[in-house]
Design an enzyme around this catalytic site. Structure first.
Site, PDB file in Angstrom:
ATOM      1  CB  SER A  81       1.717  -1.664  -2.590  1.00 26.47           C
ATOM      2  OG  SER A  81       0.451  -2.181  -2.260  1.00 26.47           O
ATOM      3  CB  SER A  94      -1.650  -2.874  -4.540  1.00 27.93           C
ATOM      4  OG  SER A  94      -1.030  -1.625  -4.532  1.00 27.93           O
ATOM      5  CE  LYS A 133       0.243  -4.921   0.150  1.00 24.45           C
ATOM      6  NZ  LYS A 133      -0.678  -4.243  -0.787  1.00 24.45           N
TER       7      LYS A 133
HETATM    8  N1  GLN Z   1      -0.094   2.189  -6.973  1.00 27.25           N
HETATM    9  C1  GLN Z   1      -1.235   2.696  -6.301  1.00 27.25           C
HETATM   10  C2  GLN Z   1      -0.807   3.685  -5.238  1.00 27.25           C
HETATM   11  O1  GLN Z   1       0.340   3.920  -5.152  1.00 27.25           O
HETATM   12  C3  GLN Z   1      -2.059   1.579  -5.753  1.00 27.25           C
HETATM   13  C4  GLN Z   1      -1.657   1.124  -4.419  1.00 27.25           C
HETATM   14  C5  GLN Z   1      -2.537   0.031  -3.895  1.00 27.25           C
HETATM   15  O2  GLN Z   1      -3.379  -0.500  -4.585  1.00 27.25           O
HETATM   16  N2  GLN Z   1      -2.353  -0.256  -2.626  1.00 27.25           N
HETATM   17  O3  GLN Z   1      -1.583   4.217  -4.510  1.00 27.25           O
END
Ligand code: GLN
Length: 488
Positions: free
Chosen positions: A151, A175, A76
């Site tokens: 994400s 994410s 990532k």
């Molecule tokens: N969808 C969540 C957010 O927007 C989780 C993001 C993540 O785990 N990095 O914050």
């Protein structure tokens, strides 16, 4: 060239059925060929072939190249890689080439793993659909009109589309698990502190954890045992002994108590997802697991407290992008800035996307004097209570089973203009981050449209092995057929 998983490909390299160079060439070619359509990568590693050859030379000379020798991975793009551009999906870091690698990347490299490329993500990991990336959307390889989740959308898509054999994602509120569910791969978020955060660009430091995204449970176990472990560079990294997860993987789940939290099956859960979780429950019961209903009443508070704590921490973490030390700097071609404030605000205004700005504003507000007690402090108190409810629940069960996300993947563009709707997608995943627990998503079935649906498992702190064992059993029982979708 299709391997069932990374473990199988690594055996093939050891047996000299295939060389590390051949394997990596295959994945880098697929990455080049499919990336314009899928958008899984932001940057590709131009040194891959050279690095794969070093592994082959070691193998030929009898030198031990490490347990992950030749593994072609996607990392990532929130995770620093020395000499390889790391953008966090943001224009503000568009030209950032880190001078060092994250501890987890160092560990992977020492084990012989190779980086195919840096995977696409929502900007600064803020999002659930990969649509907030400054480097273009990533598409779900199972159906290109749908989001891959986020994400870590690029990491999930790279594995699902056969553009890497496994990937590393990060999970602050879901994410790793949610994109794994949307793309039909395994996604594993370890206990907070298991994996060093050193060199991972910080979003919300008390919630962030990195973990593997893989084709099978045994691959997740294999990567986990490499990246977990104490690191003096991260004060929150744990000194707990790291088990040999892959060696101890067992699918006998007789007598294991599986908890179903009733709050995870209420309003908002799609029927298709519910059916997949019900099937998983029946299958586990058939193997001798004991099913118990449990309750975590504060579940309804998880999304609000997550979005207070995560945005508060983000507003502080992201203050370092000021255009002075590194990253994007506003041009001021016509005239010099009037003062430092104008310099900062133009730089940050141009460098950050709108979701990141929304979060910085929310977080700054929650931390501001007069609101701190009402919002931030209150959220921290409720977080503690939620943690305590999990501790209680794990008195009566060993592993919790639930949906990963309330729905299968949604269409690109469908929710991007409605942040609240997007945030609600995290209803089942944020609690584990808030409580510091390990959680994972395992492919369970498909929707009518053929989109994958994952089921989530959660366990007590540092109880990853037990969760992996249930996951391995589920993997056999659910018989989810992965295949490589035809995106070529
Ligand atoms: N969808 C969540 C957010 O927007 C989780 C993001 C993540 O785990 N990095 O914050």
């Amino acid at each position: 060239m299709e391997f069932r998983d990374l473990t199988e490909a690594l055996w093939a390299i050891r047996k000299k059925d295939i060389s590390a160079t051949e394997l990596c060439e295959h994945y880098s070619q697929r990455a080049v060929q499919l990336n314009p359509r899928v958008g899984a990568y932001i940057s590709l590693n131009q040194e891959l072939k050279k690095q794969a050859k070093i592994i082959d030379t070691k193998l030929a000379s009898g030198e031990e190249p490490g347990p992950l020798a030749g593994a072609p991975l996607a990392i990532k793009d929130l995770i620093c890689t020395e000499g390889l551009r790391t953008t966090a999906g943001s224009k503000i870091l568009e030209n950032f080439v880190p001078p060092y690698s994250a501890t987890l990347v160092e560990r992977l490299k020492r084990s012989g793993a190779l980086i195919v490329g840096k995977a696409n993500l929502d900007e600064f990991a803020m999002g659930s659909s990969n649509e907030t990336s400054a480097f273009g959307v990533c598409r779900n390889p199972q159906h290109l009109d749908f989001v891959p989740g986020g994400s870590s959308g690029g990491s999930a898509a790279a594995v699902a589309a056969g553009m890497a054999l496994a990937a590393i994602g990060t999970d602050t509120g879901g994410s790793i698990r949610q994109p794994a569910s949307f793309c039909g791969v395994v996604g594993f978020k370890p206990t907070y502190g298991r994996v060093s955060r050193y060199g991972i660009i910080a979003f919300a430091s008390s919630l962030d954890q990195a973990g593997p995204m893989t084709k099978t449970v045994r691959d997740a176990a294999l990567i986990l045992e490499t990246i977990c472990g104490h690191d003096p560079m991260d004060a929150t990294s744990s000194r707990q002994k790291v088990p040999l997860f892959s060696r101890d993987l067992a699918t006998d789940i007789k007598g294991v108590r599986i908890g179903l939290p009733k709050e995870y099956f209420s309003e908002g859960l799609s029927e298709e997802v519910r059916k997949v979780v019900e099937k998983a429950t029946t299958e586990l019961k058939g193997q001798g697991a004991e099913i118990v209903e449990v309750s975590i009443p504060l579940t309804e508070m998880a999304v609000p407290i997550y979005y207070l704590i995560a945005t508060s921490e983000a507003s502080s973490n992201l203050s370092r992008y000021d255009g002075v030390r590194f990253g994007y700097r506003a041009k001021f071609e016509d005239r010099p800035p009037e003062d430092l404030i104008e310099f900062y605000s133009r730089t940050r205004g141009e460098g950050f996307g709108s979701e990141v700005k929304r979060r910085i504003m929310l977080g700054t507000y929650a931390l501001s004097s007069g609101y701190y007690d009402a919002y931030y402090r209150k959220a921290c108190q409720v977080r503690r209570l939620l943690h305590d409810q999990f501790v209680d629940v794990f008195e009566s069960c060993d592993v919790i089973l639930s949906p990963t996300a309330p729905t299968p993947a949604f269409r690109i563009g469908e929710r991007i203009d409605d942040p609240l709707q997007m945030y609600l997608n995290d209803i089942y995943t944020t609690s584990t981050n808030l409580a510091g627990l390990p959680g994972m998503s395992v492919p369970g079935g498909r929707s009518r449209e053929g989109l994958p649906i994952g089921v989530q498992l959660m366990a007590g702190q540092f109880r990853e092995q037990q969760m992996l064992n249930v996951a391995a059993a589920l993997e056999q029982l659910m018989q989810f057929s992965q295949g490589i979708p035809d995106v070529g």
